[in-house]
Motif scaffolding. Sequence first.
Motif, PDB file in Angstrom:
ATOM      1  N   ILE A 329       0.836  -1.206   0.000  1.00  0.00           N
ATOM      2  CA  ILE A 329       0.000   0.000   0.000  1.00  0.00           C
ATOM      3  C   ILE A 329       0.867   1.250   0.000  1.00  0.00           C
ATOM      4  CG2 ILE A 329      -1.677   1.339   1.349  1.00  0.00           C
ATOM      5  CD1 ILE A 329      -2.820  -1.372   2.297  1.00  0.00           C
ATOM      6  N   TYR A 330       1.920   1.237   0.807  1.00  0.00           N
ATOM      7  CA  TYR A 330       2.819   2.392   0.835  1.00  0.00           C
ATOM      8  C   TYR A 330       3.541   2.578  -0.490  1.00  0.00           C
ATOM      9  CZ  TYR A 330       7.070   5.057   1.509  1.00  0.00           C
ATOM     10  OH  TYR A 330       8.099   5.953   1.346  1.00  0.00           O
ATOM     11  N   GLU A 331       4.160   1.509  -0.987  1.00  0.00           N
ATOM     12  CA  GLU A 331       5.028   1.607  -2.165  1.00  0.00           C
ATOM     13  C   GLU A 331       4.252   1.921  -3.440  1.00  0.00           C
ATOM     14  OE1 GLU A 331       8.035   1.772  -4.781  1.00  0.00           O
ATOM     15  OE2 GLU A 331       8.192   1.758  -2.595  1.00  0.00           O
ATOM     16  N   PHE A 332       3.101   1.304  -3.637  1.00  0.00           N
ATOM     17  CA  PHE A 332       2.418   1.422  -4.922  1.00  0.00           C
ATOM     18  C   PHE A 332       1.204   2.346  -4.907  1.00  0.00           C
ATOM     19  CE2 PHE A 332       4.638  -2.673  -5.045  1.00  0.00           C
ATOM     20  CZ  PHE A 332       5.401  -2.473  -6.184  1.00  0.00           C
ATOM     21  N   ILE A 333       0.813   2.829  -3.745  1.00  0.00           N
ATOM     22  CA  ILE A 333      -0.323   3.755  -3.690  1.00  0.00           C
ATOM     23  C   ILE A 333       0.093   5.077  -3.037  1.00  0.00           C
ATOM     24  CG2 ILE A 333      -2.669   4.122  -2.834  1.00  0.00           C
ATOM     25  CD1 ILE A 333      -3.098   1.113  -2.960  1.00  0.00           C
ATOM     26  N   ILE A 334       0.405   5.036  -1.750  1.00  0.00           N
ATOM     27  CA  ILE A 334       0.676   6.274  -1.017  1.00  0.00           C
ATOM     28  C   ILE A 334       1.880   7.012  -1.580  1.00  0.00           C
ATOM     29  CG2 ILE A 334       1.321   7.220   1.229  1.00  0.00           C
ATOM     30  CD1 ILE A 334      -0.214   4.857   2.500  1.00  0.00           C
ATOM     31  N   ARG A 335       2.948   6.315  -1.803  1.00  0.00           N
ATOM     32  CA  ARG A 335       4.206   6.939  -2.215  1.00  0.00           C
ATOM     33  C   ARG A 335       4.164   7.475  -3.639  1.00  0.00           C
ATOM     34  NH1 ARG A 335       9.174   4.331  -4.044  1.00  0.00           N
ATOM     35  NH2 ARG A 335      10.953   5.669  -3.613  1.00  0.00           N
ATOM     36  N   ARG A 336       3.326   6.880  -4.490  1.00  0.00           N
ATOM     37  CA  ARG A 336       3.359   7.202  -5.914  1.00  0.00           C
ATOM     38  C   ARG A 336       2.233   8.127  -6.378  1.00  0.00           C
ATOM     39  NH1 ARG A 336       6.675   3.218  -8.768  1.00  0.00           N
ATOM     40  NH2 ARG A 336       7.545   1.786  -7.213  1.00  0.00           N
ATOM     41  N   ILE A 337       1.229   8.334  -5.541  1.00  0.00           N
ATOM     42  CA  ILE A 337       0.109   9.200  -5.923  1.00  0.00           C
ATOM     43  C   ILE A 337       0.267  10.537  -5.198  1.00  0.00           C
ATOM     44  CG2 ILE A 337      -2.401   9.469  -5.944  1.00  0.00           C
ATOM     45  CD1 ILE A 337      -2.636   6.433  -6.041  1.00  0.00           C
ATOM     46  N   GLY A 338       0.522  11.577  -5.986  1.00  0.00           N
ATOM     47  CA  GLY A 338       0.910  12.863  -5.421  1.00  0.00           C
ATOM     48  C   GLY A 338      -0.045  13.434  -4.404  1.00  0.00           C
ATOM     49  N   PHE A 339      -1.357  13.445  -4.704  1.00  0.00           N
ATOM     50  CA  PHE A 339      -2.292  14.097  -3.788  1.00  0.00           C
ATOM     51  C   PHE A 339      -2.479  13.318  -2.482  1.00  0.00           C
ATOM     52  CE2 PHE A 339      -5.210  11.188  -5.900  1.00  0.00           C
ATOM     53  CZ  PHE A 339      -6.093  10.830  -4.904  1.00  0.00           C
ATOM     54  N   LEU A 340      -2.122  12.022  -2.482  1.00  0.00           N
ATOM     55  CA  LEU A 340      -2.234  11.230  -1.253  1.00  0.00           C
ATOM     56  C   LEU A 340      -1.070  11.471  -0.299  1.00  0.00           C
ATOM     57  CD1 LEU A 340      -3.472   7.719  -2.466  1.00  0.00           C
ATOM     58  CD2 LEU A 340      -4.788   9.485  -1.278  1.00  0.00           C
ATOM     59  N   ARG A 341       0.078  11.830  -0.834  1.00  0.00           N
ATOM     60  CA  ARG A 341       1.287  11.930  -0.022  1.00  0.00           C
ATOM     61  C   ARG A 341       1.136  12.841   1.207  1.00  0.00           C
ATOM     62  NH1 ARG A 341       6.171  10.213  -2.214  1.00  0.00           N
ATOM     63  NH2 ARG A 341       7.249  11.986  -1.253  1.00  0.00           N
ATOM     64  N   PRO A 342       0.643  14.073   1.058  1.00  0.00           N
ATOM     65  CA  PRO A 342       0.533  14.926   2.253  1.00  0.00           C
ATOM     66  C   PRO A 342      -0.478  14.422   3.267  1.00  0.00           C
ATOM     67  CG  PRO A 342      -0.507  15.972   0.363  1.00  0.00           C
ATOM     68  CD  PRO A 342       0.250  14.791  -0.163  1.00  0.00           C
ATOM     69  N   LEU A 343      -1.434  13.626   2.814  1.00  0.00           N
ATOM     70  CA  LEU A 343      -2.427  13.073   3.737  1.00  0.00           C
ATOM     71  C   LEU A 343      -1.819  12.007   4.640  1.00  0.00           C
ATOM     72  CD1 LEU A 343      -5.453  12.745   1.279  1.00  0.00           C
ATOM     73  CD2 LEU A 343      -4.933  14.625   2.868  1.00  0.00           C
ATOM     74  N   PHE A 344      -0.632  11.533   4.264  1.00  0.00           N
ATOM     75  CA  PHE A 344       0.079  10.536   5.067  1.00  0.00           C
ATOM     76  C   PHE A 344       1.433  11.063   5.551  1.00  0.00           C
ATOM     77  CE2 PHE A 344      -2.939   8.150   2.572  1.00  0.00           C
ATOM     78  CZ  PHE A 344      -3.433   7.221   3.480  1.00  0.00           C
ATOM     79  N   GLY A 345       1.569  12.386   5.590  1.00  0.00           N
ATOM     80  CA  GLY A 345       2.755  12.995   6.171  1.00  0.00           C
ATOM     81  C   GLY A 345       3.949  13.109   5.266  1.00  0.00           C
ATOM     82  N   LEU A 346       3.782  12.854   3.967  1.00  0.00           N
ATOM     83  CA  LEU A 346       4.885  12.966   3.025  1.00  0.00           C
ATOM     84  C   LEU A 346       4.795  14.279   2.256  1.00  0.00           C
ATOM     85  CD1 LEU A 346       4.839   9.343   1.571  1.00  0.00           C
ATOM     86  CD2 LEU A 346       6.269  10.220   3.429  1.00  0.00           C
TER      87      LEU A 346
END
Length: 378
Positions: A329-346
């Motif tokens: 989930i981190y590698e292929f969704i959270i880390r790679r989708i730009g608008f999701l990153r800040p929602l998870f602290g990236l």
Amino acid sequence: MKTERRHDIDWLRVIAIGLLLIYHIAIIFQPWAMFIGFIKSDEPLEVLWKPMTMLNVWRIPFLFFVSGMGLYFAMRTRNWKQLLLERTKRILLPFLFGIVAITTLHMFVFQLHYNMPLGYFPHQGHLWFLGNIFVYVVLLLPVFYYLKNHEKGKIQKGLSALMSHPGGPLLISLFFVIEVLLVKPQIFALYAQTWHGFFNGFLAFFFGFLLVYSGKTFWQTILRWRWLYVSLAAILYGIRYLAFATEAPGYLMAIESNCWIFGVFGFGYKYLNKPSKILSYLSQAAYPVYIIHMFVLYAGAMLILPLEMPTVLKFIVITAFTGIMCYLIYEFIIRRIGFLRPLFGLKWQVNQVANVKKLTEPTGTKNSELPEFLNLDK
């Protein structure tokens, strides 16, 4: 201002979050799991709880100590407005998003597993930790900037002198003893959304800042006396285990908690302060994994517990499932989708070339990519 990179603290933070996952999975196999909102195995593994009771007195306070340390380093390159804005983006935003979109998922799985009426139930869940940190930042920022503006003054010199003695770090335990005597928690390790958890975390966060503010003498002291702290912690745990069925008087558990923490810091400082490609990756992944892990392990429990296999194997399989799914989930969704990153602290932007480069850099993760609330290299 450039500061020394502390790979040992990064490693310890990653390890602590890994232990958190195992700790939560172990709860599934305890008879009382459902009473605190966990999916419960019909076949318990109560033997798992013995080592978990050693961890539960220091694992959460340890992360608050590290968070306070991270704030000290972040303040070196930011004024109070910049810092507050940064913490709002990196802590408050994931916290609020998590309440409405993440913790509701594992509650949904819980309802589904027990054939309960499905309902939308926003709540803090395990993300209470982030809410507490943001409150601590807001409350303590004036004090911390006062100390920053008087660096190398009498307060810092006094702290440095105190921390040069092995009893200096232990003296901090008195404040934690006072906290349990005043708050009187029924269960010491019940931190989530309790006044005990709030004040214990406040003290750990505050003293985490002060320990690095005091200078290198603290690290030299815990390095030299690490065996003393671990030995004291082991003795107190032995007393707690043999004489009190693992729930000793709060003042003893407060002292034990700090002894474990200082010992862990000491061993980490000696053996873990080295760059690593793996650390580079895990340092970025730790925060998002912390946010999503409860939903993943609930899903794993729902799928695996009904299977016909030995209970110990179920624990192992759920642990493996949680680790693998969190990675995917981190590698292929959270880390790679730009608008999701800040929602998870990236950070907002995704630079695939830069990300690949970071994984091959021998010097570890760049400072700006680390989760802000625990970033020590600022």
